[in-house]
Design an enzyme around this catalytic site. Sequence first.
Site, short mmCIF file in Angstrom:
data_model
loop_
_atom_site.label_atom_id
_atom_site.label_comp_id
_atom_site.label_asym_id
_atom_site.label_seq_id
_atom_site.Cartn_x
_atom_site.Cartn_y
_atom_site.Cartn_z
N TYR A 122 6.70 -10.11 6.94
CA TYR A 122 6.60 -8.67 7.16
C TYR A 122 7.18 -8.31 8.52
O TYR A 122 7.19 -9.13 9.46
CB TYR A 122 5.14 -8.21 7.13
CG TYR A 122 4.54 -8.08 5.74
CD1 TYR A 122 4.58 -6.86 5.06
CD2 TYR A 122 3.94 -9.16 5.13
CE1 TYR A 122 4.02 -6.74 3.79
CE2 TYR A 122 3.38 -9.04 3.86
CZ TYR A 122 3.43 -7.82 3.20
OH TYR A 122 2.88 -7.70 1.95
N ASP A 149 0.82 -1.20 0.00
CA ASP A 149 0.00 0.00 0.00
C ASP A 149 0.86 1.26 0.00
O ASP A 149 2.08 1.20 0.21
CB ASP A 149 -0.92 0.01 1.22
CG ASP A 149 -2.00 -1.05 1.15
OD1 ASP A 149 -2.34 -1.49 0.03
OD2 ASP A 149 -2.51 -1.44 2.22
#
Length: 248
Positions: A109, A51
């Site tokens: 992540y 994003d």
Amino acid sequence: MRYFIDISYKGTSYHGWQIQKNAHTLQVEIENALFRLLGVQTPIMASGRTDAGVHAKQQIAHFDTAEAIDIERLKYRLNRYFARDIVINSIVEVKPDAHARFNATERAYEYYVNQNKNPFLQELSYYFPKPLNVDLMNQAASKLLGVQDFESFSKVKTDVNNFICNITRAEWQIENVSLVFHVTANRFLRGMVRALVGTLLEVGLEKITVEDFKKIIEQKDRTAAGDAAPPKGLFLSKVTYPSSIYSN
């Protein structure tokens, strides 16, 4: 010929990875560079979309060429072309049917929380000065492990067929001046990591209990979970592939 390109980037100045109309994105930037250096339109397919404002220590994408290329020369020229916020770590030849998205077996992540005001980490971590109970946060994070439905942590508007993910690592660690959430899974839903972090921070603030967190998972309802943490603290850190995809 098909190649995997290993990319690191600071996402602060970009409106995410994927091409969007009237937006400055990483995919556009890299495809433009390949077109300029190779002389032909060269679409790329990434392991997944990040994003706006999200960073990557390792993003993998694939692209095709009609003929073999000088890998080291292209890597050198790309790194000269890009601004300081994009780096090409490597380019490797892979088998013609290798796919950066569909062949990935794991993605990892990291989310960085900074509890002390630091001007050098403003764009790379979430400044969160409130006291946190990290032990409770790790107890809650352990409830994420295994194959489960994570609809409670997915953006509502998404085109996936299901919300099942297999999380193999989920833990908070103190690293230097930061509190870091490490999470690894076979796949992630849109907005999932930031929603997990935002909800786990509520556990750390003792606004909700570990048992409450477990119930949020079971509810399969995004409105049950906490707000998403800001994008600036999130890094795609590693993408893993089977060795069989690489050319001999």
